[in-house]
Scaffold this motif. Structure first.
Motif, PDB file in Angstrom:
ATOM      1  N   ASP A 112       0.846  -1.190   0.000  1.00 42.33           N
ATOM      2  CA  ASP A 112       0.000   0.000   0.000  1.00 42.33           C
ATOM      3  C   ASP A 112       0.881   1.240   0.000  1.00 42.33           C
ATOM      4  O   ASP A 112       2.066   1.177   0.368  1.00 42.33           O
ATOM      5  CB  ASP A 112      -0.920  -0.001   1.222  1.00 42.33           C
ATOM      6  N   PRO A 113       0.350   2.400  -0.409  1.00 38.92           N
ATOM      7  CA  PRO A 113       1.180   3.606  -0.569  1.00 38.92           C
ATOM      8  C   PRO A 113       1.871   4.068   0.706  1.00 38.92           C
ATOM      9  O   PRO A 113       2.935   4.682   0.645  1.00 38.92           O
ATOM     10  CB  PRO A 113       0.179   4.660  -1.063  1.00 38.92           C
ATOM     11  N   GLU A 114       1.281   3.798   1.861  1.00 35.62           N
ATOM     12  CA  GLU A 114       1.875   4.249   3.118  1.00 35.62           C
ATOM     13  C   GLU A 114       2.645   3.144   3.836  1.00 35.62           C
ATOM     14  O   GLU A 114       3.025   3.294   4.997  1.00 35.62           O
ATOM     15  CB  GLU A 114       0.789   4.829   4.032  1.00 35.62           C
ATOM     16  N   ASP A 115       2.889   2.045   3.135  1.00 32.31           N
ATOM     17  CA  ASP A 115       3.693   0.930   3.656  1.00 32.31           C
ATOM     18  C   ASP A 115       3.140   0.344   4.951  1.00 32.31           C
ATOM     19  O   ASP A 115       3.898  -0.211   5.759  1.00 32.31           O
ATOM     20  CB  ASP A 115       5.147   1.371   3.881  1.00 32.31           C
ATOM     21  N   TYR A 116       1.820   0.412   5.133  1.00 28.55           N
ATOM     22  CA  TYR A 116       1.261  -0.168   6.352  1.00 28.55           C
ATOM     23  C   TYR A 116       1.400  -1.686   6.349  1.00 28.55           C
ATOM     24  O   TYR A 116       1.380  -2.320   7.412  1.00 28.55           O
ATOM     25  CB  TYR A 116      -0.203   0.239   6.511  1.00 28.55           C
ATOM     26  N   TYR A 117       1.580  -2.257   5.161  1.00 32.68           N
ATOM     27  CA  TYR A 117       1.795  -3.703   5.091  1.00 32.68           C
ATOM     28  C   TYR A 117       3.069  -4.102   5.840  1.00 32.68           C
ATOM     29  O   TYR A 117       3.169  -5.224   6.355  1.00 32.68           O
ATOM     30  CB  TYR A 117       1.860  -4.170   3.636  1.00 32.68           C
ATOM     31  N   ILE A 118       4.038  -3.180   5.918  1.00 28.57           N
ATOM     32  CA  ILE A 118       5.263  -3.476   6.662  1.00 28.57           C
ATOM     33  C   ILE A 118       4.959  -3.614   8.151  1.00 28.57           C
ATOM     34  O   ILE A 118       5.558  -4.449   8.847  1.00 28.57           O
ATOM     35  CB  ILE A 118       6.329  -2.390   6.422  1.00 28.57           C
ATOM     36  N   TYR A 119       4.011  -2.824   8.655  1.00 28.15           N
ATOM     37  CA  TYR A 119       3.610  -2.992  10.054  1.00 28.15           C
ATOM     38  C   TYR A 119       3.055  -4.398  10.282  1.00 28.15           C
ATOM     39  O   TYR A 119       3.385  -5.057  11.284  1.00 28.15           O
ATOM     40  CB  TYR A 119       2.565  -1.948  10.448  1.00 28.15           C
ATOM     41  N   VAL A 125       6.616 -11.009  12.142  1.00 28.32           N
ATOM     42  CA  VAL A 125       7.975 -11.274  12.619  1.00 28.32           C
ATOM     43  C   VAL A 125       7.995 -11.357  14.142  1.00 28.32           C
ATOM     44  O   VAL A 125       8.635 -12.241  14.727  1.00 28.32           O
ATOM     45  CB  VAL A 125       8.940 -10.178  12.108  1.00 28.32           C
ATOM     46  N   THR A 126       7.287 -10.452  14.801  1.00 28.54           N
ATOM     47  CA  THR A 126       7.222 -10.468  16.265  1.00 28.54           C
ATOM     48  C   THR A 126       6.607 -11.765  16.770  1.00 28.54           C
ATOM     49  O   THR A 126       7.131 -12.409  17.690  1.00 28.54           O
ATOM     50  CB  THR A 126       6.412  -9.267  16.774  1.00 28.54           C
ATOM     51  N   ASN A 127       5.495 -12.165  16.177  1.00 31.31           N
ATOM     52  CA  ASN A 127       4.823 -13.387  16.620  1.00 31.31           C
ATOM     53  C   ASN A 127       5.694 -14.621  16.402  1.00 31.31           C
ATOM     54  O   ASN A 127       5.732 -15.526  17.254  1.00 31.31           O
ATOM     55  CB  ASN A 127       3.490 -13.541  15.888  1.00 31.31           C
ATOM     56  N   GLU A 128       6.382 -14.676  15.262  1.00 32.04           N
ATOM     57  CA  GLU A 128       7.276 -15.810  15.002  1.00 32.04           C
ATOM     58  C   GLU A 128       8.425 -15.827  16.011  1.00 32.04           C
ATOM     59  O   GLU A 128       8.843 -16.896  16.479  1.00 32.04           O
ATOM     60  CB  GLU A 128       7.833 -15.731  13.576  1.00 32.04           C
ATOM     61  N   ASP A 149      11.216   2.898  10.352  1.00 34.86           N
ATOM     62  CA  ASP A 149      12.037   3.554   9.332  1.00 34.86           C
ATOM     63  C   ASP A 149      11.188   3.965   8.135  1.00 34.86           C
ATOM     64  O   ASP A 149      11.351   5.064   7.597  1.00 34.86           O
ATOM     65  CB  ASP A 149      13.164   2.617   8.890  1.00 34.86           C
ATOM     66  N   ASP A 150      10.274   3.099   7.712  1.00 33.47           N
ATOM     67  CA  ASP A 150       9.403   3.438   6.589  1.00 33.47           C
ATOM     68  C   ASP A 150       8.551   4.665   6.905  1.00 33.47           C
ATOM     69  O   ASP A 150       8.395   5.568   6.074  1.00 33.47           O
ATOM     70  CB  ASP A 150       8.493   2.251   6.254  1.00 33.47           C
ATOM     71  N   VAL A 151       7.991   4.699   8.106  1.00 30.72           N
ATOM     72  CA  VAL A 151       7.150   5.830   8.502  1.00 30.72           C
ATOM     73  C   VAL A 151       7.963   7.117   8.536  1.00 30.72           C
ATOM     74  O   VAL A 151       7.516   8.173   8.068  1.00 30.72           O
ATOM     75  CB  VAL A 151       6.494   5.564   9.872  1.00 30.72           C
ATOM     76  N   ALA A 152       9.176   7.041   9.071  1.00 31.64           N
ATOM     77  CA  ALA A 152      10.014   8.238   9.138  1.00 31.64           C
ATOM     78  C   ALA A 152      10.352   8.753   7.747  1.00 31.64           C
ATOM     79  O   ALA A 152      10.365   9.967   7.508  1.00 31.64           O
ATOM     80  CB  ALA A 152      11.283   7.936   9.923  1.00 31.64           C
ATOM     81  N   SER A 164       4.354   4.949  15.466  1.00 28.87           N
ATOM     82  CA  SER A 164       5.094   3.755  15.043  1.00 28.87           C
ATOM     83  C   SER A 164       6.068   3.301  16.130  1.00 28.87           C
ATOM     84  O   SER A 164       6.311   2.101  16.292  1.00 28.87           O
ATOM     85  CB  SER A 164       5.845   4.025  13.735  1.00 28.87           C
ATOM     86  N   ILE A 165       6.606   4.257  16.883  1.00 29.27           N
ATOM     87  CA  ILE A 165       7.507   3.909  17.983  1.00 29.27           C
ATOM     88  C   ILE A 165       6.734   3.224  19.105  1.00 29.27           C
ATOM     89  O   ILE A 165       7.213   2.252  19.705  1.00 29.27           O
ATOM     90  CB  ILE A 165       8.240   5.163  18.488  1.00 29.27           C
ATOM     91  N   LEU A 166       5.527   3.701  19.377  1.00 21.05           N
ATOM     92  CA  LEU A 166       4.689   3.039  20.379  1.00 21.05           C
ATOM     93  C   LEU A 166       4.355   1.611  19.943  1.00 21.05           C
ATOM     94  O   LEU A 166       4.350   0.685  20.765  1.00 21.05           O
ATOM     95  CB  LEU A 166       3.413   3.838  20.606  1.00 21.05           C
TER      96      LEU A 166
END
Length: 367
Positions: A112-119, A125-128, A149-152, A164-166
């Motif tokens: 998606d344009p705002e890279d929310y898929y990376i979240y 990754v966290t769950n794994e 980093d993407d959000v920044a 994103s930091i939270l």
């Protein structure tokens, strides 16, 4: 939890070790304990990394082959290019547990344009990571989360970046709970280090790659409270993390590799740090900060850099001095060269510097 302190990336400004404040060079700094002049990664393309500077995963596997290693990451280049998984020239290291490459699956994670898929990938990754820690407890793991980093890059200093930091804090908290589970249920001793690969530009917070103070400034969080005086009193850097991990894992780093490490352990005893060298005609002036008042420092000199090509440098013992003297002058009249590698070895650690000169009679210093 432990200790927090500011640190830096980017090598020493204006010297041979200056390294771009970019992601892949920062990761390579971390896993090899060396700056870009050695590991040869200067951008995210990772064209020709120098695997002779061994990463922490390779050092562990060569020390104890039965140890288990893991990687949890958005970016497959961390495993394939930086560690060089399976490559003969990188030691043929294979991860026992690997969870990465999810960004390549656009069916599950449509871009998606705002890279929310990376979240969402960072959540995966966290769950794994949580599951693997609780059930398998690898001996050495690398967890990489990307969304901040993407959000920044998109929004810079903003409410979106703060959120994103939270989110990241929540993800790290869940992984820490898995570590606590292992500590309580299995009486295991864990070292957890949290850091980042670079800062942000001082104007917008969107970019990085240069040598401004903000781009160079990072931080280190470590769960151990018994950090040493170097951690407490001096400026830390990302290259200090490999020696710290190696010490915790009781890895016997080969002498030829130990002589190349640019960092200092943050736990346990150290003998010396903050080496400075100065070329004065046919002498080299060495100074350092001592962290003990007993024992000696041996000073070694090489006029070659064969290590970068996988060979062994010929080091000459130039002097033995008391560590608490904190200074020494060595005579190099019998070693004419345009290049010098200087290594100081104490009881607990080594430090090193390089020196260059344009000609035997017209010298300049790059330390």
């Amino acid at each position: 939890m432990g200790r927090y302190k500011r640190a830096y990336v980017g090598g020493i400004i204006g010297t041979y070790s200056e390294t771009p404040t970019i992601s892949a060079p920062g990761y390579m700094d971390l896993i090899t304990g060396t700056w870009g002049n050695k590991h040869n990664v200067f951008d995210n393309a990772v064209i020709n990394p120098n695997y002779h500077y061994k990463n922490i995963f390779r050092l562990l596997k060569e020390h104890e082959a039965q140890k288990k290693i893991a990687i949890f990451s958005t970016w497959t280049d961390n495993r394939i290019k930086l560690v060089g998984e399976g490559l003969r020239q990188a030691g043929g290291v294979i991860f026992d547990y690997k969870f990465d490459g999810y960004e390549l699956n656009q069916t599950t994670y449509p871009h998606d344009p705002e890279d929310y898929y990376i979240y969402h990938i960072d959540e995966r990754v966290t769950n794994e990571t949580v599951t693997c820690i609780r059930t398998s407890a690898p001996d050495l793991s690398w967890v990489y989360l990307q969304y901040t980093d993407d959000v920044a890059h998109m929004f810079g200093d903003s409410d979106q970046f703060n959120q994103s930091i939270l989110n990241l804090d929540n993800q790290i908290g869940r992984m820490w709970e898995a570590v606590e589970y292992r500590q309580k249920q299995f009486n295991e001793d864990w070292l957890v280090i949290i850091t980042t690969d670079h800062g942000r530009d001082p104007i917008t917070g969107k970019q990085h790659g240069e040598q401004s103070n903000r781009e160079r400034t990072t931080w280190i969080v470590i769960n151990k409270k018994d950090t040493n005086d170097y951690f407490r009193d001096f400026e830390l850097s990302i290259v200090d993390l490999l020696p710290t991990m190696a010490r915790f894992l009781s890895i016997s780093v080969p002498l030829e590799s130990a002589r190349e490490l640019d960092g200092v352990p943050l736990i346990g005893n150290i003998s010396l740090a903050k080496l400075e060298v100065n070329l004065l005609d046919n002498r080299i002036e060495c100074s350092w900060k001592a962290f003990e008042h007993v024992g000696n420092v041996t000073i070694w000199l090489s006029t070659t850099n064969l290590f970068k090509n996988g060979m062994t440098d010929d080091y000459q013992l130039m002097a033995t001095v008391a560590v608490d003297k904190e200074t020494a002058m060595i005579d190099i009249q019998n070693y004419p060269s345009n290049f010098y590698k200087i290594v100081l070895a104490g009881r607990h650690n080594m430090v090193n510097k390089w020196l260059f000169r344009l000609s035997y009679n017209n010298s300049y210093i790059s330390t």
